[in-house]
Design an enzyme around this catalytic site. Sequence first.
Site, PDB file in Angstrom:
ATOM      1  N   CYS A   1     -31.438  -1.946  -8.743  1.00  0.00           N
ATOM      2  CA  CYS A   1     -32.444  -2.528  -7.839  1.00  0.00           C
ATOM      3  C   CYS A   1     -33.869  -2.175  -8.254  1.00  0.00           C
ATOM      4  CB  CYS A   1     -32.199  -2.062  -6.418  1.00  0.00           C
ATOM      5  SG  CYS A   1     -32.389  -0.274  -6.193  1.00  0.00           S
TER       6      CYS A   1
ATOM      7  N   HIS B   1       0.820  -1.214   0.000  1.00  0.00           N
ATOM      8  CA  HIS B   1       0.000   0.000   0.000  1.00  0.00           C
ATOM      9  C   HIS B   1       0.856   1.267   0.000  1.00  0.00           C
ATOM     10  CE1 HIS B   1       0.357  -0.646   4.439  1.00  0.00           C
ATOM     11  NE2 HIS B   1       0.349   0.687   4.505  1.00  0.00           N
TER      12      HIS B   1
END
Length: 293
Positions: free
Chosen positions: A262, A177
């Site tokens: 949705c 990272h």
Amino acid sequence: MGMMAQSTNCILQVGKIEKGKPWDIAVVPWLHLKVPNGIKNESEAKFCQRKTSCCTLKHWSPVPDPKSWQSFMEPSSGRLPGLEATRPHMEPRATCSAAAPLVERQFRVLVGVTGSVAALKLPLLVSRLLDIPGLEVAVVTTERAKHFYSPQDVPVTLYSDADEWEMWKCRSDPVLHIDLRRWADLMLVAPLDANTLGKVASGICDNLLTCVIRAWDRSKPLLFCPAMNTAMWEHPVTEQQVGQLKAFGYVEIPCVVKKLVCGDQGLGAMAEVGTIVDKVKEVLSQHGGFQQN
């Protein structure tokens, strides 16, 4: 006459040790040696270090065909330090077309993708970014985001949580990272789901993506594209969290109104890919990384 020991073609990735720079962005030469058959793991290949006292063994991998060495011998300018060591099977990150004008160093964009349905658009987004001359792209994905796209459809290197842990074995190894935040010139989180929005606003860093963001150099641009259901978007905490990200200096690419997957109609859909790419171009031009034709 004694028989010569058979050997197998192998590739070793080694990181050159320089004064004060034990595995920096640095110098990542490739060393080609023949080692006896039967060497099956990295620890058994440690003897190869004696061949190069200035180097530290980073990876050992058998390569059945010597011709495949050529891909490792190509210049690796702009690649992340040591990352290819853990993923020798991966294709190099794609860049813009060969017809693009030469630049001294490509502008590097790190795309973060989270577990929103809008992650379906990742392949298209990456493809459009690669159309920008002089741009190099890599992707950091959360585990949930993987549900929405196929890695085969993403023509750049993908990094995930497993890579962070697999590549770090001892103190001298790179921290993924941190290497990613050093490598990138710009970060684009698209989509940024409600869960990761809450984590970033609160400073939580429990996966590779949120660790990159927590360590991000705030002198570099970070763009984020919220994406969530309308009911989640309208929750009072969302406005607070988006405001917190803006207070960090991050740039919002606002969500839009549309019919969601949705079935609900309303605000919360990720901005269109074209809008996102145009914003990236705008930010690049402001930072001298892109010239409008």
